[in-house]
Design a protein around this motif. Sequence first.
Motif, mmCIF file in Angstrom:
data_model
loop_
_atom_site.group_PDB
_atom_site.id
_atom_site.type_symbol
_atom_site.label_atom_id
_atom_site.label_comp_id
_atom_site.label_asym_id
_atom_site.label_seq_id
_atom_site.Cartn_x
_atom_site.Cartn_y
_atom_site.Cartn_z
ATOM 1 N N MET A 256 -77.436 -65.688 -5.932
ATOM 2 C CA MET A 256 -76.764 -66.943 -5.628
ATOM 3 C C MET A 256 -75.874 -66.735 -4.407
ATOM 4 N N ARG A 257 -75.536 -67.860 -3.740
ATOM 5 C CA ARG A 257 -74.638 -67.781 -2.590
ATOM 6 C C ARG A 257 -73.176 -67.819 -3.055
ATOM 7 N N ALA A 258 -72.359 -67.099 -2.292
ATOM 8 C CA ALA A 258 -70.934 -67.065 -2.605
ATOM 9 C C ALA A 258 -70.172 -66.651 -1.357
ATOM 10 N N ILE A 259 -68.881 -66.940 -1.355
ATOM 11 C CA ILE A 259 -67.995 -66.501 -0.282
ATOM 12 C C ILE A 259 -67.271 -65.253 -0.769
ATOM 13 N N VAL A 260 -67.383 -64.182 -0.012
ATOM 14 C CA VAL A 260 -66.833 -62.906 -0.451
ATOM 15 C C VAL A 260 -65.805 -62.392 0.551
ATOM 16 N N TYR A 261 -64.878 -61.624 0.014
ATOM 17 C CA TYR A 261 -63.863 -60.933 0.814
ATOM 18 C C TYR A 261 -64.499 -59.715 1.461
ATOM 19 N N GLN A 262 -64.369 -59.604 2.779
ATOM 20 C CA GLN A 262 -64.959 -58.495 3.514
ATOM 21 C C GLN A 262 -63.950 -57.390 3.836
ATOM 22 N N GLY A 263 -62.693 -57.746 3.873
ATOM 23 C CA GLY A 263 -61.614 -56.864 4.283
ATOM 24 C C GLY A 263 -60.527 -57.734 4.871
ATOM 25 N N PRO A 264 -59.351 -57.181 5.164
ATOM 26 C CA PRO A 264 -58.240 -58.004 5.650
ATOM 27 C C PRO A 264 -58.645 -58.904 6.815
ATOM 28 N N GLY A 265 -58.500 -60.220 6.601
ATOM 29 C CA GLY A 265 -58.793 -61.207 7.624
ATOM 30 C C GLY A 265 -60.236 -61.636 7.728
ATOM 31 N N ALA A 266 -61.102 -61.134 6.863
ATOM 32 C CA ALA A 266 -62.535 -61.414 7.036
ATOM 33 C C ALA A 266 -63.172 -61.865 5.729
ATOM 34 N N ILE A 267 -63.992 -62.933 5.829
ATOM 35 C CA ILE A 267 -64.824 -63.390 4.721
ATOM 36 C C ILE A 267 -66.238 -63.583 5.242
ATOM 37 N N ALA A 268 -67.188 -63.729 4.324
ATOM 38 C CA ALA A 268 -68.569 -63.988 4.706
ATOM 39 C C ALA A 268 -69.274 -64.704 3.567
ATOM 40 N N VAL A 269 -70.328 -65.454 3.902
ATOM 41 C CA VAL A 269 -71.198 -66.064 2.905
ATOM 42 C C VAL A 269 -72.315 -65.064 2.622
ATOM 43 N N ARG A 270 -72.476 -64.674 1.361
ATOM 44 C CA ARG A 270 -73.437 -63.635 0.993
ATOM 45 C C ARG A 270 -74.229 -64.077 -0.241
ATOM 46 N N ASP A 271 -75.393 -63.478 -0.416
ATOM 47 C CA ASP A 271 -76.124 -63.573 -1.678
ATOM 48 C C ASP A 271 -75.613 -62.487 -2.606
ATOM 49 N N VAL A 272 -75.198 -62.882 -3.808
ATOM 50 C CA VAL A 272 -74.663 -61.939 -4.786
ATOM 51 C C VAL A 272 -75.367 -62.182 -6.116
ATOM 52 N N PRO A 273 -75.361 -61.199 -7.011
ATOM 53 C CA PRO A 273 -75.993 -61.415 -8.323
ATOM 54 C C PRO A 273 -75.273 -62.525 -9.090
ATOM 55 N N PRO A 274 -76.009 -63.402 -9.749
ATOM 56 C CA PRO A 274 -75.354 -64.454 -10.534
ATOM 57 C C PRO A 274 -74.654 -63.857 -11.743
ATOM 58 N N PRO A 275 -73.576 -64.488 -12.207
ATOM 59 C CA PRO A 275 -72.888 -63.977 -13.398
ATOM 60 C C PRO A 275 -73.704 -64.239 -14.653
ATOM 61 N N ARG A 276 -73.330 -63.571 -15.721
ATOM 62 C CA ARG A 276 -73.961 -63.784 -17.028
ATOM 63 C C ARG A 276 -72.870 -63.836 -18.084
ATOM 64 N N LEU A 277 -73.195 -64.351 -19.242
ATOM 65 C CA LEU A 277 -72.248 -64.353 -20.356
ATOM 66 C C LEU A 277 -71.964 -62.921 -20.767
ATOM 67 N N GLU A 278 -70.683 -62.577 -20.886
ATOM 68 C CA GLU A 278 -70.296 -61.223 -21.262
ATOM 69 C C GLU A 278 -69.558 -61.169 -22.592
ATOM 70 N N ASP A 279 -69.191 -62.332 -23.102
ATOM 71 C CA ASP A 279 -68.405 -62.410 -24.332
ATOM 72 C C ASP A 279 -68.786 -63.720 -25.031
ATOM 73 N N PRO A 280 -68.725 -63.777 -26.348
ATOM 74 C CA PRO A 280 -69.057 -65.026 -27.045
ATOM 75 C C PRO A 280 -68.192 -66.214 -26.661
ATOM 76 N N ARG A 281 -67.014 -65.943 -26.088
ATOM 77 C CA ARG A 281 -66.115 -67.037 -25.699
ATOM 78 C C ARG A 281 -66.314 -67.472 -24.250
ATOM 79 N N ASP A 282 -67.277 -66.865 -23.552
ATOM 80 C CA ASP A 282 -67.555 -67.197 -22.151
ATOM 81 C C ASP A 282 -68.362 -68.480 -22.014
#
Length: 347
Positions: free
Chosen positions: A1-27
């Motif tokens: 999925m697409r997301a905006i990620v932190y690259q380092g101080p002062g920098a961001i980028a639009v990247r493809d990252v793994p989609p999240p999944r349910l990790e807990d029954p309350r998620d």
Amino acid sequence: MRAIVYQGPGAIAVRDVPPPRLEDPRDALVRVELAGICGTDLHVIAGDFAGIQPGAVIGHEFVGVLTAIGSAVTGFAVGDRVMASDFTACGRCRCCERGDHWECPERAFFGTGTSFGLPLAGAQAEIVRVPHADTTLGRMPKGCSDEAAILLGDNLATGWAAVERSGLLPGEIVAVIGGGTVGQLASLSAQAAGAGAVIVVEPSEGRREFARANGSLAASPQEARELASRVTDGEGVDVVIEAVGGASALTAAFDLVRKRGRIISVGAHAAETWPFPLARSFANELTLGFAIGDSIRLRPRLLSLITTGALDPTVVIDRKIGFAAAPQTYADLKAQRIMKAVIDPRL
């Protein structure tokens, strides 16, 4: 999925990252239909918070549609449209039971790494995982736009929390230091709560004009003391709300407040220390407090104000973008060319 990620101080980028999944029954998993860019995000990408690491998805304001829920989630169903707090809370501990959700030991702040609790990926993404969904999420009601819900999740809740913490009485005079999104919404909140007058203190003429157009007086930092004195017959204002998040702004509050007045800081502070004017505060019987927005606690009250038309927070939003425009929009926000932007991942 697409997301905006932190690259380092002062920098961001639009990247493809793994989609999240349910990790807990309350998620729950939410397909994001609108996300916000906040002043706190500017602190994040500047590297002001040590808990964020390169590659982390940022952002903490969002609304969307539930696509999956854990087996322990009872208040929602797949397909529900929801708004969210900018942080999670368990809803069961002593802090949560008394309405102090920010102090929950299981708190996680979306998109800020470990800066304010447990690490949790942010919401400037196509899908976001929401722990403690029954507490963190709220159902979207009729009469509340996505844009208003975005602001209720953080900026409006923060502005209202400042007014609430100050114990503002009808007719009292308020000064708000900082004319960004939180400061302007603190001004609107104070007006809705019955302030006699609100002075927004802001160096940008454009933001001062915005404040005037939305019911406030306005002054530059150099003019603020004279205006506060004139409005209060020389006494100083009853309440000062510091909405910048810096030592100089907090120090300036002491020049505006009356004796036995109250100063409330809601700016996001990164510095560990600050030279507190102790003798002056004692002699003038001043009260200094800090507040963090808690939309979990404030959601019902603020929704009532929004859906009845008593308060329209969306006036601060002046840009809507897709992911591709995010780097330039972050730069424009930092340069104060715009006030508040929202992201539609579908654009």
